[in-house]
Enzyme design. Structure first.
Site, mmCIF file in Angstrom:
data_model
loop_
_atom_site.group_PDB
_atom_site.id
_atom_site.type_symbol
_atom_site.label_atom_id
_atom_site.label_comp_id
_atom_site.label_asym_id
_atom_site.label_seq_id
_atom_site.Cartn_x
_atom_site.Cartn_y
_atom_site.Cartn_z
ATOM 1 N N ASP A 16 18.373 30.978 60.715
ATOM 2 C CA ASP A 16 17.059 31.627 60.731
ATOM 3 C C ASP A 16 17.089 32.870 59.839
ATOM 4 O O ASP A 16 17.986 33.711 59.971
ATOM 5 C CB ASP A 16 16.760 32.023 62.193
ATOM 6 N N HIS A 50 6.467 31.410 62.026
ATOM 7 C CA HIS A 50 7.390 32.399 62.617
ATOM 8 C C HIS A 50 6.591 33.331 63.513
ATOM 9 O O HIS A 50 5.358 33.360 63.460
ATOM 10 C CB HIS A 50 8.047 33.231 61.504
ATOM 11 N N ARG A 61 13.998 36.185 75.096
ATOM 12 C CA ARG A 61 14.568 37.504 75.430
ATOM 13 C C ARG A 61 13.898 38.074 76.676
ATOM 14 O O ARG A 61 14.547 38.646 77.547
ATOM 15 C CB ARG A 61 14.344 38.490 74.287
HETATM 16 P P1 13P Z 1 9.049 35.882 67.942
HETATM 17 O O1 13P Z 1 9.502 37.279 67.787
HETATM 18 O O2 13P Z 1 7.566 35.785 68.055
HETATM 19 O O3 13P Z 1 9.708 35.169 69.075
HETATM 20 O O4 13P Z 1 9.430 35.081 66.597
HETATM 21 C C1 13P Z 1 10.731 34.591 66.405
HETATM 22 C C2 13P Z 1 10.974 34.125 65.017
HETATM 23 O O5 13P Z 1 10.090 33.976 64.198
HETATM 24 C C3 13P Z 1 12.368 33.840 64.647
HETATM 25 O O6 13P Z 1 12.496 33.527 63.310
HETATM 26 O O1 G3H Z 2 13.098 36.524 63.482
HETATM 27 C C1 G3H Z 2 13.956 37.188 64.064
HETATM 28 C C2 G3H Z 2 14.565 36.706 65.308
HETATM 29 O O2 G3H Z 2 13.835 37.146 66.419
HETATM 30 C C3 G3H Z 2 16.018 37.083 65.370
HETATM 31 O O3 G3H Z 2 16.219 38.408 65.746
HETATM 32 O O4 G3H Z 2 17.944 39.284 64.177
HETATM 33 O O5 G3H Z 2 17.618 40.331 66.421
HETATM 34 O O6 G3H Z 2 18.668 38.078 66.209
HETATM 35 P P1 G3H Z 2 17.698 39.074 65.622
HETATM 36 ZN ZN ZN Z 3 11.113 34.598 62.050
#
Ligand code: 13P
Ligand code: G3H
Ligand code: ZN
Length: 315
Positions: free
Chosen positions: A82, A216, A265
């Site tokens: 991601d 996203h 979370r």
């Molecule tokens: P949220 O913060 O809305 O859960 O989005 C997560 C996300 O886009 C991870 O790439």
């Molecule tokens: O898009 C972001 C995700 O919520 C991941 O967050 O980098 O804190 O793991 P993180």
């Molecule tokens: Zn994202």
């Protein structure tokens, strides 16, 4: 039984007018909660790993736990990077068995995003791995979104077509008003569905049919979950997410992948806070982490049945 790419998942999702849930994973309990929910509803699912999750758990731990989930549940699972920041991170993931990677070049200028994404596509495709890219800037809660700022930050449909043609990406994350985190809208929630439709139409007219779009920042930030956190000592104020009906609408359109992390979370935190609040003498991690896993499973089940529509999507 092995990890799969998102190719077939997305083809079926596009045809069936539903979306596949992409959930961020950081530890065993999240993996188990998500995959047990998917198994219960015979649904394919994507487990995604951010750069900070890679750093926290390490690619090997994540890969082995995810493979254990594949063996145990038999669910169609894709393991996805991601917001991959660079080629180096992409390589680490591909070398560690990930079946899908995102390269997020949305902060680069357009031509640089095209060039870097193309390089990732060439590397990943040669190794049987699919690629998601991003075009446009996700809104922040402070951002005042009017027509001119939307045109400046949201994904431009002509650019989206050009980007897909030139890079050869397998899916594209677009900006239509969603944002990361628990504070998405100050006032009324609003997504630019017309823009989504225009992007799809432009792609279709150019002969790129059934092209999967990614959303996203798509957590719904359930009020009950936030309330539970606050009831047991949390301080999460003014949180708001994407309304479920908007996510359903997006799923019925070209959006084939819906990203959610914040909701997991919040669920994990709510369950642990509740456990600690109600059982102050408890200090067995299996107690509070078990509760967290259970709440995550319930949350993901609801996503699959009520929002994504991916029930029985396994081949
Ligand atoms: P949220 O913060 O809305 O859960 O989005 C997560 C996300 O886009 C991870 O790439
Ligand atoms: O898009 C972001 C995700 O919520 C991941 O967050 O980098 O804190 O793991 P993180
Ligand atoms: Zn994202």
């Amino acid at each position: 039984m092995a990890l799969v790419t998102t190719k077939e998942m997305f083809a079926k999702a596009f045809d069936g007018k539903y979306a596949i849930g992409a959930f961020n994973i950081n530890n065993m309990e999240i993996i188990q909660g998500v995959t047990d929910a998917a198994r219960k509803h015979n649904s394919a699912v994507i487990l995604q790993v951010s750069r900070s999750a890679l750093k926290y758990a390490g690619p090997k731990y994540l890969l082995y736990m995810v493979n254990a989930a594949v063996e145990t549940t038999g669910v169609d699972l894709a393991l996805h990077l991601d917001h991959g920041p660079d080629m180096e991170t992409v390589k680490v993931c591909v070398e560690n068995g990930f079946t899908s990677v995102m390269f997020d070049g949305s902060h680069y200028d357009y031509e640089e995003n095209v060039a870097k994404t193309k390089e990732v596509v060439e590397y990943a495709h040669a190794r049987g791995v699919v690629v998601e890219a991003e075009l446009g800037k996700l809104a922040g809660v402070e951002d005042e979104v009017n027509v001119s700022s939307a045109n400046a930050t949201y994904t431009d449909p002509d650019q989206a077509l050009d980007f897909v043609k030139r890079t050869g990406v397998d899916s594209l994350a677009i900006a239509i008003g969603t944002s990361h985190g628990a504070y998405k809208f100050k006032g009324e929630a609003k997504l630019d569905f017309n823009r989504l439709e225009t992007i799809t139409n432009k792609l279709e007219s150019a002969g790129i049919s059934n092209f999967p779009i990614v959303l996203h920042g798509a957590s719904s930030v359930d009020a009950d979950c936030v309330a539970l956190c606050n009831q047991y000592g949390g301080k999460i104020e003014g949180a708001s997410g994407i309304p479920n009906e908007m996510l359903r609408k997006a799923s019925s359109m070209a959006v084939c992948k819906i990203n959610m992390d914040t909701d997991l979370r919040l669920a994990m935190t709510a369950a642990i806070r509740k456990h600690m609040g109600e059982k102050p003498s408890s200090f067995d991690p299996r107690g509070y982490l078990g509760d967290a896993r259970q709440l995550i499973q319930g949350l993901v089940e609801k996503k699959i049945t009520d929002i994504l529509g991916s029930v029985d999507s396994m081949k």
